[in-house]
Enzyme design. Sequence first.
Site, PDB file in Angstrom:
ATOM      1  N   GLU A 116      44.401  38.926  17.225  1.00  0.00           N
ATOM      2  CA  GLU A 116      43.853  37.629  17.325  1.00  0.00           C
ATOM      3  C   GLU A 116      41.969  37.640  17.106  1.00  0.00           C
ATOM      4  OE1 GLU A 116      46.852  35.245  19.654  1.00  0.00           O
ATOM      5  OE2 GLU A 116      45.039  36.393  20.811  1.00  0.00           O
ATOM      6  N   CYS A 129      34.867  34.738  16.781  1.00  0.00           N
ATOM      7  CA  CYS A 129      35.979  35.192  17.532  1.00  0.00           C
ATOM      8  C   CYS A 129      36.358  36.550  16.893  1.00  0.00           C
ATOM      9  CB  CYS A 129      35.762  34.702  18.704  1.00  0.00           C
ATOM     10  SG  CYS A 129      36.268  35.653  19.762  1.00  0.00           S
ATOM     11  N   CYS A 136      43.058  46.777  24.521  1.00  0.00           N
ATOM     12  CA  CYS A 136      41.696  46.958  25.237  1.00  0.00           C
ATOM     13  C   CYS A 136      42.112  48.404  26.453  1.00  0.00           C
ATOM     14  CB  CYS A 136      40.516  45.613  25.720  1.00  0.00           C
ATOM     15  SG  CYS A 136      39.190  46.887  26.251  1.00  0.00           S
ATOM     16  N   CYS A 140      39.923  45.209  32.449  1.00  0.00           N
ATOM     17  CA  CYS A 140      39.736  44.217  33.759  1.00  0.00           C
ATOM     18  C   CYS A 140      40.609  42.852  34.546  1.00  0.00           C
ATOM     19  CB  CYS A 140      38.914  43.429  32.944  1.00  0.00           C
ATOM     20  SG  CYS A 140      37.231  44.614  32.105  1.00  0.00           S
ATOM     21  N   CYS A 143      41.255  39.656  32.914  1.00  0.00           N
ATOM     22  CA  CYS A 143      41.668  39.728  31.427  1.00  0.00           C
ATOM     23  C   CYS A 143      42.908  40.216  30.763  1.00  0.00           C
ATOM     24  CB  CYS A 143      40.515  40.214  30.478  1.00  0.00           C
ATOM     25  SG  CYS A 143      40.932  40.251  28.754  1.00  0.00           S
ATOM     26  N   GLY A 191      39.887  43.695  22.627  1.00  0.00           N
ATOM     27  CA  GLY A 191      39.428  45.098  22.760  1.00  0.00           C
ATOM     28  C   GLY A 191      37.607  45.346  22.800  1.00  0.00           C
ATOM     29  N   GLU A 192      37.559  46.765  23.624  1.00  0.00           N
ATOM     30  CA  GLU A 192      36.060  46.927  23.943  1.00  0.00           C
ATOM     31  C   GLU A 192      35.216  47.400  22.714  1.00  0.00           C
ATOM     32  OE1 GLU A 192      33.601  46.302  26.424  1.00  0.00           O
ATOM     33  OE2 GLU A 192      32.530  47.768  24.597  1.00  0.00           O
ATOM     34  N   SER A 248      29.443  42.316  29.781  1.00  0.00           N
ATOM     35  CA  SER A 248      29.911  41.441  30.256  1.00  0.00           C
ATOM     36  C   SER A 248      29.780  42.509  32.750  1.00  0.00           C
ATOM     37  CB  SER A 248      31.465  42.018  30.666  1.00  0.00           C
ATOM     38  OG  SER A 248      31.192  41.228  28.893  1.00  0.00           O
ATOM     39  N   ASN A 324      38.883  31.129  32.704  1.00  0.00           N
ATOM     40  CA  ASN A 324      39.877  30.858  32.320  1.00  0.00           C
ATOM     41  C   ASN A 324      41.589  31.082  32.365  1.00  0.00           C
ATOM     42  OD1 ASN A 324      38.274  29.411  29.872  1.00  0.00           O
ATOM     43  ND2 ASN A 324      37.777  31.371  29.271  1.00  0.00           N
ATOM     44  N   CYS A 367      38.010  33.344  25.831  1.00  0.00           N
ATOM     45  CA  CYS A 367      37.772  33.918  26.476  1.00  0.00           C
ATOM     46  C   CYS A 367      38.998  34.790  27.463  1.00  0.00           C
ATOM     47  CB  CYS A 367      36.201  34.436  27.290  1.00  0.00           C
ATOM     48  SG  CYS A 367      35.384  33.185  26.578  1.00  0.00           S
TER      49      CYS A 367
HETATM   50  N1  SAH Z   1      35.632  43.650  25.761  1.00  0.00           N
HETATM   51  C1  SAH Z   1      34.237  43.183  25.544  1.00  0.00           C
HETATM   52  C2  SAH Z   1      34.123  41.676  24.538  1.00  0.00           C
HETATM   53  C3  SAH Z   1      35.293  41.279  24.882  1.00  0.00           C
HETATM   54  S1  SAH Z   1      35.838  39.769  25.886  1.00  0.00           S
HETATM   55  C4  SAH Z   1      33.504  42.863  27.093  1.00  0.00           C
HETATM   56  O1  SAH Z   1      34.469  42.667  28.160  1.00  0.00           O
HETATM   57  O2  SAH Z   1      32.164  41.758  27.092  1.00  0.00           O
HETATM   58  C5  SAH Z   1      34.577  38.471  26.191  1.00  0.00           C
HETATM   59  C6  SAH Z   1      34.080  37.781  27.780  1.00  0.00           C
HETATM   60  O3  SAH Z   1      34.759  36.513  27.603  1.00  0.00           O
HETATM   61  C7  SAH Z   1      33.707  38.856  28.023  1.00  0.00           C
HETATM   62  O4  SAH Z   1      32.698  38.501  29.112  1.00  0.00           O
HETATM   63  C8  SAH Z   1      35.187  38.773  29.245  1.00  0.00           C
HETATM   64  O5  SAH Z   1      34.535  39.349  30.243  1.00  0.00           O
HETATM   65  C9  SAH Z   1      35.369  37.742  29.688  1.00  0.00           C
HETATM   66  N2  SAH Z   1      36.226  37.276  29.552  1.00  0.00           N
HETATM   67  C10 SAH Z   1      37.896  38.215  29.778  1.00  0.00           C
HETATM   68  N3  SAH Z   1      38.836  37.519  30.687  1.00  0.00           N
HETATM   69  C11 SAH Z   1      38.434  35.655  30.817  1.00  0.00           C
HETATM   70  C12 SAH Z   1      38.890  35.088  31.465  1.00  0.00           C
HETATM   71  N4  SAH Z   1      40.215  34.555  31.859  1.00  0.00           N
HETATM   72  N5  SAH Z   1      38.067  34.195  31.586  1.00  0.00           N
HETATM   73  C13 SAH Z   1      36.831  34.111  31.197  1.00  0.00           C
HETATM   74  N6  SAH Z   1      36.052  34.880  30.749  1.00  0.00           N
HETATM   75  C14 SAH Z   1      37.217  36.262  30.707  1.00  0.00           C
END
Ligand code: SAH
Length: 374
Positions: A116, A129, A136, A140, A143, A191-192, A248, A324, A367
């Site tokens: 996406e 974005c 990924c 986490c 996420c 993705g990372e 992050s 979120n 996010c």
């Molecule tokens: N893998 C990378 C980029 C993708 S996520 C990273 O982790 O940085 C982009 C951002 O959204 C990251 O800071 C991630 O931790 C955050 N994120 C992931 N899940 C989320 C959620 N449920 N609510 C708010 N932010 C979230």
Amino acid sequence: MSTVSPSGTPVPGQLTFVAPRRAKPARHLADLTMAERRAVVAELGEKPFRADQLSRHYFEKFNGDPGLMTDLPAAAREKFATALFPSLLTSVREMTTDAGTTRKTLWRLFDGALVESVLMRYSDRTTMCVSSQAGCGMNCPFCATGQAGLTRNMTTAEIVEQVVAGARALAAGDVPGGPGRVSNVVFMGMGEPLANYKAVIGAVRRMVEPAPDGLGISARGVTVSTVGLVPAIGKLAAEGLPVTLALSLHAPDDELRDTLVPINTRWKVAEVLDAAWDYAARTKRRVSIEYALIKDINDQEWRADLLGKLIKNKLVHVNLIPLNPTPGSKWTASRPEDERAFVRRLEYHGVPVTVRDTRGREIDGACGQLAAAE
Ligand code: SAH
């Protein structure tokens, strides 16, 4: 690293660094440097200046279909289509919100993998974005993408095409607000990015190179967001590309971060912050610390205080993201009063902080909500 669950979805704490081996999509113009494009054009028996022409069509007019490049000889058009413009992304579904100024697109890649991207138009800028991997491997727990595991790395052109698709829609006036352009790109989709380093750097180069080589987006407008792969942060600092680094963090203490961002079991808070300060020193760019505020998990005042002490007087900015919601997660966003107290503690330490206005929640485009199901 640890055991893989039978279903292919990761078990808690499992990290996947190496993407499963899969067939790659065909080569695309956006995968190549200008010199490489000229070489391909020459191999096809065409004049090298055609590489410039094709590049202008793609990076200036966002036209990826040689059939529509009427300034090229008809016979050459077909050759170029086969050799340089395979179809990489097929739009499966589009969802919009914020009166059409936020739009999430679900893409099918050539092998059926789904990713996406999200376009967000603001009064003063438009941000794309983008995803850098299908799925990924960083796992986490808060996420949605992390919960599905890693399908495969994306190629440079697959990443660039997401930006070009947004640029095309903006140029055509398909986004409310009149014709516009993409001013910012954030690697905050699926993705990372630093786990797919080579393809991501290629994509960043295509984004920032001026036309006709690339899209001509300012490097300052490009943000690479990472869980904190320390060696790759060092490599990125040495690229000479002044992109913004977003880290992050989500917790200032190892005990909690080990569970929220499992990569922390490899590289601790102190190590990843050192890598961030080194990045800031070498690029002169302010590092952005991402911190999702999760009710009663990481939003205590003492944690804000600890975070403030760790990062004060550095070239840094904190982005607080109200958590979120994601399917099956027991966690929710912090109470407003706890969020305010967290902000105040950071401000007390003189740390610049903003609370992110998270767009696209209604369309699961915010996010951490990207899960790419049809
Ligand atoms: N893998 C990378 C980029 C993708 S996520 C990273 O982790 O940085 C982009 C951002 O959204 C990251 O800071 C991630 O931790 C955050 N994120 C992931 N899940 C989320 C959620 N449920 N609510 C708010 N932010 C979230």
